[in-house]
Design an enzyme around this catalytic site. Structure first.
Site, PDB file in Angstrom:
ATOM      1  N   GLY A  75      -4.891  -0.131  -9.194  1.00  0.00           N
ATOM      2  CA  GLY A  75      -4.515  -0.421  -7.805  1.00  0.00           C
ATOM      3  C   GLY A  75      -5.046   0.566  -6.790  1.00  0.00           C
ATOM      4  O   GLY A  75      -5.193   0.237  -5.621  1.00  0.00           O
ATOM      5  N   GLU A  76      -5.305   1.783  -7.222  1.00  0.00           N
ATOM      6  CA  GLU A  76      -5.616   2.805  -6.228  1.00  0.00           C
ATOM      7  C   GLU A  76      -6.998   3.407  -6.328  1.00  0.00           C
ATOM      8  O   GLU A  76      -7.552   3.901  -5.345  1.00  0.00           O
ATOM      9  CB  GLU A  76      -4.535   3.891  -6.267  1.00  0.00           C
ATOM     10  CG  GLU A  76      -3.301   3.415  -5.532  1.00  0.00           C
ATOM     11  CD  GLU A  76      -2.000   3.964  -6.081  1.00  0.00           C
ATOM     12  OE1 GLU A  76      -1.356   4.731  -5.364  1.00  0.00           O
ATOM     13  OE2 GLU A  76      -1.620   3.618  -7.213  1.00  0.00           O
ATOM     14  N   THR A  82      -8.744 -10.767 -10.617  1.00  0.00           N
ATOM     15  CA  THR A  82      -7.807 -10.017  -9.778  1.00  0.00           C
ATOM     16  C   THR A  82      -8.189  -8.538  -9.750  1.00  0.00           C
ATOM     17  O   THR A  82      -7.968  -7.856  -8.759  1.00  0.00           O
ATOM     18  CB  THR A  82      -6.366 -10.204 -10.267  1.00  0.00           C
ATOM     19  OG1 THR A  82      -6.313  -9.952 -11.667  1.00  0.00           O
ATOM     20  CG2 THR A  82      -5.868 -11.603  -9.993  1.00  0.00           C
ATOM     21  N   ASN A  95      -7.545  -8.880 -16.044  1.00  0.00           N
ATOM     22  CA  ASN A  95      -8.082 -10.101 -15.445  1.00  0.00           C
ATOM     23  C   ASN A  95      -9.218  -9.713 -14.503  1.00  0.00           C
ATOM     24  O   ASN A  95      -8.988  -9.092 -13.462  1.00  0.00           O
ATOM     25  CB  ASN A  95      -6.973 -10.831 -14.673  1.00  0.00           C
ATOM     26  CG  ASN A  95      -7.465 -12.134 -14.045  1.00  0.00           C
ATOM     27  OD1 ASN A  95      -8.654 -12.295 -13.749  1.00  0.00           O
ATOM     28  ND2 ASN A  95      -6.561 -13.062 -13.830  1.00  0.00           N
ATOM     29  N   PRO A  96     -10.449 -10.045 -14.872  1.00  0.00           N
ATOM     30  CA  PRO A  96     -11.581  -9.576 -14.062  1.00  0.00           C
ATOM     31  C   PRO A  96     -11.521 -10.057 -12.617  1.00  0.00           C
ATOM     32  O   PRO A  96     -11.987  -9.375 -11.711  1.00  0.00           O
ATOM     33  CB  PRO A  96     -12.802 -10.151 -14.785  1.00  0.00           C
ATOM     34  CG  PRO A  96     -12.296 -11.144 -15.775  1.00  0.00           C
ATOM     35  CD  PRO A  96     -10.864 -10.810 -16.056  1.00  0.00           C
ATOM     36  N   PHE A 107       0.824  -1.207   0.000  1.00  0.00           N
ATOM     37  CA  PHE A 107       0.000   0.000   0.000  1.00  0.00           C
ATOM     38  C   PHE A 107       0.858   1.258   0.000  1.00  0.00           C
ATOM     39  O   PHE A 107       0.488   2.271   0.580  1.00  0.00           O
ATOM     40  CB  PHE A 107      -0.982  -0.013   1.176  1.00  0.00           C
ATOM     41  CG  PHE A 107      -1.763  -1.286   1.267  1.00  0.00           C
ATOM     42  CD1 PHE A 107      -2.633  -1.650   0.249  1.00  0.00           C
ATOM     43  CD2 PHE A 107      -1.599  -2.152   2.340  1.00  0.00           C
ATOM     44  CE1 PHE A 107      -3.341  -2.840   0.307  1.00  0.00           C
ATOM     45  CE2 PHE A 107      -2.300  -3.347   2.400  1.00  0.00           C
ATOM     46  CZ  PHE A 107      -3.170  -3.693   1.387  1.00  0.00           C
ATOM     47  N   ILE A 163       2.883  -7.576  -5.273  1.00  0.00           N
ATOM     48  CA  ILE A 163       2.714  -7.299  -3.839  1.00  0.00           C
ATOM     49  C   ILE A 163       1.368  -7.826  -3.330  1.00  0.00           C
ATOM     50  O   ILE A 163       0.851  -7.376  -2.318  1.00  0.00           O
ATOM     51  CB  ILE A 163       2.867  -5.799  -3.532  1.00  0.00           C
ATOM     52  CG1 ILE A 163       1.886  -4.954  -4.365  1.00  0.00           C
ATOM     53  CG2 ILE A 163       4.290  -5.359  -3.816  1.00  0.00           C
ATOM     54  CD1 ILE A 163       1.858  -3.486  -3.948  1.00  0.00           C
TER      55      ILE A 163
END
Ligand SMILES: Cc1cc2nc3c(=O)[nH]c(=O)nc-3n(C[C@H](O)[C@H](O)[C@H](O)COP(=O)(O)OP(=O)(O)OC[C@H]3O[C@@H](n4cnc5c(N)ncnc54)[C@H](O)[C@@H]3O)c2cc1C
Ligand code: SF4
Lengths: 693, 351
Positions: free
Chosen positions: A658-659, A588, A585-586, A235, A463
């Protein structure tokens, strides 16, 4: 005829590292087998500012199992001390409470810890400052804020526009100190083999660790090998190496070649692994009676550590989010005797979309219009910040699709109008956004290992996001083979250079290098390559970034319940609708979005590192006292996305995910809490006491 | 962690004899509190006696209709016991609202009674704390006090007892059976934990070496209703901001919810958690409600009277209305028979 390959980009592929992780076979940094290790326990300062006068290690040295005790008096000298966070044990100075002032090396972690408690330190204390307040007289404007953004911006005359506006919102919003708290603690296993340093590190970037540490130890980057096949979350807190990596590597210089292992305790992570600055956000909005914005001002006050500057770019999203002729943003920073802040999921956007998105809710109410319509009304035609067209801006579609799925049309805008089984119930919405950047400096290598099988190497790190899987899929698509034919190799500086898993740039930046390598491979070796054929490819900048503003967008919806007697607050429903370019990739992706939203839920209701300014210390420094959501807090939560390929986001068409899931979530929840109760809480977290009558 | 000697007790009296003779000895039960303290350096015993193999893990019915709970019964097992669930729901609910499934599987009845405060300064050996180090000062004074006491605190210590189970036991008028070198004695739970006074290092009235062997629950009159309600900062796995244990019966023998209006309270036993250094029996409110009609107004007033003695700290003034409202809600629900006093769906964890 096109051949349909299995497991390529876009397909719902199970995590390829999933089975090993579930079975406990995927080694994390601490679990790598090394021969005859020593264990490190640090010594930490118990004052916030001053200097060490004496440090008595006699008892510790003599304790059972102890091999060495290292302090500033005898620690190896570092070659590079420009980064004060990393320049530990080089002087008796103390910059914040909890800072490393030494280390014990012992045969077991228990012995090291027990001996550390025997070290006696005397200090000369200097007065310290650890409290961020808006009325501090030492606030300053940094040269720039994180990620290179300007500190202040100004267009037109927002003060006059707001003064003349028919409807004004002028409020202060605050977000507290927050700590990233990945499940896997920061961990380093260090060993010097001759003049080479080998690190098993829990990091978001093996190459960045190498590049950062090389000048600190005064050795060539190639002399440092960093290995991180599996990382249990970061994070942002593992985006740059923190002082523990230096401490462990230094200690390994005193271990006669034995490897040294160190995993931070949860408590230590509240001092030494970065955190999000508290923010005090003054937001002013001016609009006409219909809600059309004429002026936006977002002034942010935040903190950094006196020993090292990190100024979060909190006001940056206000620069591009909505149309307004007049606009100003600013950042002012206090230098305090506190630990060094750093990246935490969506630095800038995450806190910076709290104040303004609650202010938009307040404006909608003041204008008597629906908060979704207010946002639609203020959609800009071009990026207000850069003046460029948006490569893709589907905020309105996200809001509309979300409204449809969430049942927004049935909403009675009247606050405190629904009491369900003793719970005041309400709904709220907020926008989300995150920039799409591509990092340069990524290279991938592809080799045809044996008939139809390819190894793909890049020094990237997974990660926990699913990079193992997504990069395999990208490689399969680029090479035109099945995912099962790809042998992905990541997490090691022995593989080609790659940038940090941060800023939602990993998949797109590494993916671009893999695509470039695949292209180079096919160009050179064709479709029938010999065994052993190989090629490298490097990804440059995304040329479209010159012409277009690249951002992802989303809409966050929340239903909140507040107990009429006790004030307890729960988020009974959450929906996020995102526009993030192509989804690799739906499976993940969904878990990234949900993870972000869950963290946003935690930000809204729970997370709060309590600073006791007398000690300069976060006092609730463990998981019993620092709350993040439990399973029982996460109820009906759904993430969906628009089916989209961003043609301006490179060959992959993806923008990174990711965010964005965390951005706007806390505002949506705060807005829903207001709708539920009629009580407007502008300071996070939203705890029960705020709603008690 | 300082090295220590480890030994396993097979006989309660022997364990007591060994422990009493040596101030450096501590009992180890589930270890969920003590082991943390060893790691954090809060305590550094020379010897641990593992008492989990002692034959104290049974739950037996007593001749007078009560229940005897062995000190080694795990919190999960106690919460799930059919007799406890049907006759003492307040206890089962209190246990299930505490900690997490894994911790409850390890934690014991005796250990739960003796768990120490979660005051953040107590748990950090780099700050002064009178409870940990008598005479060193109280860091909570002028510090972070969201989780601290509003009742019965002293200038020497503002901490609260964090146990949920103990609050239910206090409301049930349970007794703790203690084995000392002079044999067994029985201590009412309400007198078992202490207020801090000028000896905050002493949480309870136990002497060093005393071994808790059991907890006895009294028989409850027919028609008794009980409930536990915990208010916390997240839906699960958090210590109480405020909690309420109520055990009530009604004069009109459970005329609850009839159209004739609210029933009349018989005996009301009410304990508050999260507000004091011990489970707080709300005797003022109990007295006011005995024989009174269970109206919202009466209940609220009784609690206002109870809480008139509360002294809020910097961060916890909210506990006064929170305790009042929560207790009012619990008593209202018991009186009307609506719900179990645990209206949050996530509170109804199934054992
Ligand atoms: C993260 C976390 C969250 C928690 N949340 C909650 C919560 O929400 N609510 C709650 O109520 N509790 C909570 N707990 C505390 C938990 O309930 C206690 O740790 C547990 O009940 C202690 O029991 P134990 O058997 O493990 O005790 P131990 O840790 O073994 O012992 C505790 C103390 O009691 C002494 N002792 C134990 N048994 C006896 C005996 N028979 N006679 C004499 N002395 C004895 C020991 O010497 C020691 O001093 C939490 C704990 C953790 C770690
Ligand atoms: S409140 Fe009690 S436990 Fe907390 S610091 Fe003060 S003396 Fe120690």
């Amino acid at each position: 005829m096109t051949v349909q390959h299995t497991g390529t980009a876009g397909q719902d592929l199970e995590r390829i590292d999933g089975v090993a992780k579930v079975r406990g076979l995927a080694p994390y940094a601490y679990e790598h087998q090394v021969d005859n290790p020593l264990y490190l326990h640090p010594l930490q300062a118990t004052i916030s500012r001053g200097r060490i006068e004496t440090i008595d290690t006699t008892q510790a040295q003599a304790a059972p199992g102890v091999v060495a005790v290292m302090t500033h008096l005898d620690a190896p000298r570092l070659a590079g001390t420009d980064d004060a966070e990393l320049a530990i044990l080089q002087s008796p100075a103390v910059g914040f409470r909890g800072q490393f002032i030494g280390a014990v090396l012992a045969e077991t972690p228990e012995a090291a810890r027990a001996a550390a408690a025997l070290v006696r330190v005397e200090y000369t204390e200097e007065p310290h400052e650890a409290e961020l307040r808006a009325d501090r007289d030492d606030l300053y404007a940094p040269e720039q804020v994180n990620a290179g953004f300007p500190t202040d911006t100004r267009d037109g005359d927002p003060e006059s526009a707001i003064a003349a506006a028919q409807v004004v919102v002028d409020q202060t919003y605050t977000t507290p100190f927050e700590h990233n708290n990945p499940m896997e603690p920061h961990t380093t296993v260090a060993q010097w083999v001759g003049d080479e340093l080998v690190l098993h590190d829990s990091t978001q970037g093996v190459h960045p660790v190498r590049q950062t540490l090389a000048p600190v130890f005064g050795i060539a980057p190639e002399k440092i090998r960093v290995i991180a096949p599996n990382v249990g979350g970061g994070f942002g807190s593992k985006g740059v190496p923190h002082a523990h990596v230096v401490l462990t590597a230094m200690a390994a210089q005193r271990s006669n070649g034995r490897p040294v292992k160190y995993a931070l305790t949860r408590q230590q992570m509240f001092f030494l692994a970065g955190y999000r600055t508290p923010t005090i956000q003054h937001v002013r909005l001016g609009a006409d009676a219909s809600g059309q914005l004429s002026g936006i001002i977002h002034d942010v006050i935040e903190q950094t550590s006196r020993i090292k500057e990190f100024a979060e770019q909190t006001a940056v999203p206000a620069r591009m989010m909505y149309a307004a002729e007049n606009r100003a943003t600013s950042h002012r920073v206090a230098k305090l005797d506190v630990p060094v802040p750093s990246w935490m999921r969506a630095p800038g956007e995450c806190p910076g979309m709290f104040g303004p998105e609650v202010a938009m809710d307040e404006l909608a109410e003041a204008c008597g219009i629906d908060p979704i319509e207010l946002r639609v009304l203020n959609e800009p035609d071009i990026d207000p910040e850069s003046g460029k067209p948006f490569a893709s801006r589907h905020l309105v579609e996200c809001l509309r699709e979300g409204a449809r799925r969430f049942g927004w049309a049935d909403r009675d805008p009247q606050p405190r109008s629904r009491l369900v089984d003793g719970w005041y119930t309400g709904t709220g919405v907020a926008s989300s956004t995150y920039p799409a950047r591509r990092q340069t400096g990524n290279t991938a290598r592809i080799r045809h290992d044996r008939a139809g099988r390819y190894s793909v190497q890049i020094g990237a790190v997974d990660i926990g996001t699913g990079a193992w899987t997504a990069l395999t899929q990208i490689a399969a698509e680029a090479l035109g083979c099945n995912a099962a034919d790809i042998d992905l190799q990541i997490g090691d500086t022995d593989f080609p250079v790659a940038t940090v898993a941060g800023g939602s740039t990993g998949t797109t930046s590494w993916g671009a290098a893999i695509i470039a390598a695949a292209q180079a491979f096919r160009d050179r070796h064709g479709d029938q390559p010999a065994v052993g054929a190989h090629a490298e490819g490097e990804a440059g900048e995304n040329p479209a970034a010159q012409e277009y503003a690249l951002h992802s967008f989303g809409a966050q919806f929340a239903e909140v319940q507040v107990h009429a007697d006790t004030g307890e607050i729960r988020v009974s429903r959450m929906l996020g609708v995102f526009s993030a370019g192509r989804i690799i990739n739906p499976r993940t992706a969904r878990s990234q979005f949900l993870g972000g939203m869950t963290m946003g839920l935690g930000m809204a209701l729970h997370e709060n590192s309590v600073m006791d300014p007398r000690f300069g210390m976060i006092v609730n420094h463990d998981f019993a006292e620092y709350h993040i959501p439990t399973n029982a807090d996460v109820r009906d939560m759904e993430a969906v996305w628009l089916d989209e390929v961003d043609e301006h986001a490179g060959k992959l068409g993806a923008r990174g995910i990711g965010e964005i899931g965390i951005v706007g979530a806390a505002a949506a929840i705060a807005n829903a809490a207001y709708h539920a109760t009629g009580i407007r809480v502008r300071d996070l977290p939203l705890t029960a006491d705020r709603f008690l009558a | 962690m300082k090295p220590f000697e480890f030994q396993r007790a097979t006989d309660p009296s022997e364990a007591v004899a060994t422990a009493t003779a040596d101030p450096g000895t501590r009992y180890l039960a589930g270890g969920t509190n003590l082991v943390d303290h060893l790691k954090l350096g809060i305590t550094a015993p020379e010897r641990l006696i593992d008492i989990t193999r002692l034959p104290l893990d049974g739950i037996e019915e007593l001749p007078d209709g009560g229940l005897r709970l062995g000190a080694m019964v795990r919190n999960s097992d106690l919460a799930a016991h059919p007799q406890v669930r049907s006759r003492y729901p307040v206890l089962s609910q209190a246990l299930l609202s505490g900690a997490s499934g894994q911790l409850r599987n390890a934690a014991t009845t005796g250990g739960n009674l003796l768990q120490r405060t979660r005051c953040v300064y107590f748990q950090d050996v780099t700050t002064p704390c009178n409870k940990r180090e008598p005479g060193s000062g109280c860091s909570a004074l002028g510090g972070y006090t969201r989780y601290h006491a509003i009742l019965g605190a002293s200038e020497h210590c503002l901490a609260v007892n964090p146990s949920d189970m103990s609050v239910a036991l206090a409301a049930l008028d349970a007794h703790v059976t203690v084995l000392g070198t002079d044999g067994e004695r029985s201590i009412p739970v309400t007198e078992f934990h202490r207020l801090p006074g000028d000896e905050p290092n002493r949480d309870t009235v136990l002497e060093h070496g005393d071994l808790i062997t059991a907890v006895e629950l009294p028989a409850l009159p027919a028609g008794t209703r009980s409930a536990y309600r915990k208010v916390r900062d997240r839906a699960s796995y958090a210590f109480a901001l405020v909690s309420v244990a109520a055990v009530v019966d009604f004069e009109d023998d459970g005329g609850a919810g009839t159209s004739a209006g609210p029933p009349t309270f018989g005996t009301v036993r009410l304990a508050l958690g999260g507000v004091a250094h011990k489970p707080w029996r709300a005797t003022v409110a109990e007295e006011a409600l005995r024989g009174a009609p269970a109206t919202e107004e009466n209940i609220r007033q009784a609690l206002e009277a109870e809480l008139a003695q509360a002294v809020p700290l910097h961060d916890n003034a909210f506990k006064i209305p929170m305790a009042r409202n929560t207790a009012t809600a619990v008593l209202r629900e018991l009186a009307t028979g609506s719900g179990t006093g645990t209206p949050t769906p996530e509170n109804r964890e199934q054992p």
